[in-house]
Design an enzyme around this catalytic site. Structure first.
Site, short mmCIF file in Angstrom:
data_model
loop_
_atom_site.label_atom_id
_atom_site.label_comp_id
_atom_site.label_asym_id
_atom_site.label_seq_id
_atom_site.Cartn_x
_atom_site.Cartn_y
_atom_site.Cartn_z
N HIS A 180 41.37 3.73 -43.60
CA HIS A 180 42.52 3.33 -42.76
C HIS A 180 43.37 4.54 -42.37
O HIS A 180 44.56 4.41 -42.10
CB HIS A 180 43.41 2.31 -43.47
CG HIS A 180 42.66 1.20 -44.13
ND1 HIS A 180 42.40 0.00 -43.50
CD2 HIS A 180 42.08 1.11 -45.36
CE1 HIS A 180 41.73 -0.79 -44.32
NE2 HIS A 180 41.50 -0.13 -45.44
N SER A 201 49.41 26.35 -24.08
CA SER A 201 50.22 25.54 -23.18
C SER A 201 50.97 26.47 -22.24
O SER A 201 51.39 27.56 -22.63
CB SER A 201 51.21 24.70 -23.99
OG SER A 201 52.31 24.36 -23.18
N LYS A 251 51.78 26.25 -28.88
CA LYS A 251 50.66 25.29 -28.85
C LYS A 251 49.29 25.96 -28.92
O LYS A 251 49.07 27.04 -28.41
CB LYS A 251 50.72 24.45 -27.56
CG LYS A 251 51.91 23.53 -27.47
CD LYS A 251 51.90 22.41 -28.50
CE LYS A 251 50.97 21.28 -28.14
NZ LYS A 251 51.38 20.57 -26.93
N GLU A 256 38.86 17.19 -27.37
CA GLU A 256 39.39 16.09 -26.56
C GLU A 256 38.42 15.71 -25.45
O GLU A 256 38.18 14.54 -25.17
CB GLU A 256 40.75 16.50 -25.98
CG GLU A 256 41.82 16.61 -27.06
CD GLU A 256 43.11 17.25 -26.58
OE1 GLU A 256 43.33 17.33 -25.35
OE2 GLU A 256 43.91 17.66 -27.42
#
Ligand code: ARG
Length: 480
Positions: free
Chosen positions: A178, A299, A305, A312
């Site tokens: 979970h 970024s 970042k 992704e």
């Protein structure tokens, strides 16, 4: 509106206005006029099926050789065809071949060019075949080649995972259910879980390849042919195990493409799960791993970042692959036997899915080789969240002979006490523990470490470092 840009690639490279065959369709005997512009636009497939040129030429070479051997065409004609096709292959490789929209698809483009080059003999090549068995053969050859390439890529990814698993056989990390800290596991064990998945994926592709490897060539339009062809010879020449058994099925079956898409869909789902884990592991709250500059992007506004874009995109490209499977299933689902032009829509989704999976696999292997495990952070997170609560319960069962349900209850009270104090279980004193269960001894503190926890999990398939080291070296041997 017709997307002119879509066809532009074709029109640009191609339309040779001086070609004597331009616009002269192969069914010209029956048809007085050429197709209207919209008809041509919806019908044309050369912009994408040109990808099958090598398979188409291989199929024609095998067919012509068989026709000559069977005495259906002369040896001279076959020699001219063979030479002409070899020259066309070189033209295409060199980018000198003029693909024409007016000639519809790869089969007619190549045949028309062959006719330009060698004349009369080329007009005998289509004896005892049809574009229906031709395209089915080409597409099977194409999918077979891609299966082989993908299997090699999967093997490389499995090797990368097994290598990192061997390196991290004893590295403790939090195991989750979970997405809540559950029990400590080893990083190597986690990586080997994906080796198991990818091994099943390979098995599915190998299995699909076996069923795919029958040759439809010679089924002709749908009914077979009256010529004395040798389908076993063409099948063998093209590396197939045997010819397909039923001519109607031969030209209308696309199971091989569907099975391929189904197999790579499951594979893409696995890669997507792993990609999501990489994203979670890289995220600032977790920081379990770090990806280098080679596999991250920055970024434009936030200098801190480091984004795991490859992960992704691997996750997101799954949509294309599932979409390809759904698209082709939908194309096929209501088709009466045998061939219908609907089936021309089989290629683009497969090409697109191949492009996606053949990028995702090396991208994932690259990330696996690139990732740095932040072992201290892994151990710290593994120790938090009462991850060794089960080990306490197991000790109560093993040493005090307590029934597991009672042990679970006692452990729950220990966890609650630690939670109330805002500390880990191992920070409670022996007296604290004994206030809940007087028979607990100091031995328990050794049991509650994450190292002790993983080391104890020696059951077959369990996370113990010794198991993982053995499994990883076994895989590395298998994957030689
Ligand atoms: N371009 C067609 C396809 O990909 C080839 C077969 C065409 N056959 C036909 N009878 N129109 O399906």
């Amino acid at each position: 509106m017709i997307d002119r840009l879509e066809c532009k690639e074709c029109l640009d490279v191609t339309d040779k206005d001086n070609s004597p065959l331009k616009g002269q369709l192969q069914w010209g005997g029956r048809f007085g006029a050429g197709p209207g512009a919209v008809m041509q636009a919806i019908n044309v497939s050369i912009s994408f099926d040109r990808k099958l040129w090598a398979e188409d030429i291989a199929g024609s070479q095998a067919h012509a050789a068989m026709l000559a051997k069977q005495g259906i065409i002369s040896p001279e004609d076959q020699a001219a065809i063979a030479r002409g096709l070899e020259e066309i292959a070189i033209e295409i490789e060199d980018g000198r071949f003029g693909f024409s929209d007016a000639l519809e698809d790869i089969h007619t483009n190549i045949e028309a060019r062959l006719t330009e080059r060698i004349g009369e003999a080329a007009r005998r090549l289509h004896t005892a075949r049809s574009r229906n068995d031709q395209v089915a053969t080409d597409f099977r050859l194409y999918v077979r080649g891609e299966i082989d390439g993908i299997l090699a890529q999967v093997k490389d990814l499995m090797r990368a995972l097994a290598e990192r698993a061997a390196e991290h056989a004893g590295t403790v990390m939090p195991g989750f259910t979970h997405l809540q800290t559950a029990q400590p596991v080893t990083f190597g064990h986690h990586l080997l879980a994906y080796v198991e998945m990818l091994n099943r994926d390979s098995g599915r592709l190998e299995d699909a390849r076996k069923r795919l490897n029958e040759c439809p060539l010679g089924a002709a339009a749908l009914a077979g042919t009256s010529f004395p062809i040798d389908r076993f010879a063409t099948a063998a020449a093209l590396g197939f195990d045997r010819p397909t058994a039923n001519s109607l099925d031969s030209v209308s079956d696309r199971d091989f493409a569907l099975e391929f898409l189904a197999a790579i869909s499951i594979m893409a789902m696995h890669l997507s799960r792993f990609a999501e884990e990489i994203i979670i592991w890289c995220s600032s709250p977790y920081r379990l791993i770090t990806l280098s500059d080679a596999f991250t992007t920055g970024s434009s506004i936030m200098p801190q970042k480091r984004n795991p874009d490859a992960a992704e995109l691997t996750k997101a490209k799954t949509g294309r692959i599932f979409g390809a499977l759904m698209g082709l299933l939908t194309v096929m689902k209501g088709l009466p036997l045998a061939y219908a032009k609907d089936m021309q829509e089989d290629k683009e989704p497969v090409f697109d899915a191949v492009a996606a999976i053949t990028l995702c696999l090396p991208a994932t292997a690259g990330m696996v080789r690139d990732m740095k495990a932040n072992t201290e952070r892994m151990a710290a997170l593994a120790s938090s969240g009462f991850a060794t609560a089960t080990d306490l319960a197991d000790w109560l069962v093993r040493v005090l002979k307590m029934p597991f349900r009672d042990a679970h209850h006692v452990t729950g009270r220990v966890v609650r006490l630690a939670e109330e104090r805002g500390v880990d279980m191992s920070s409670l004193s022996l007296a604290d523990m004994q206030s809940i269960e007087p028979r607990i001894t100091a031995e328990i503190f050794a049991v509650l470490t994450v190292e002790a926890s993983v080391t104890s999990r020696t059951s077959y398939g369990g996370t113990a470092p010794a198991n993982v080291a053995k499994a990883a070296s076994g895989w590395l041997e298998t994957l030689q």
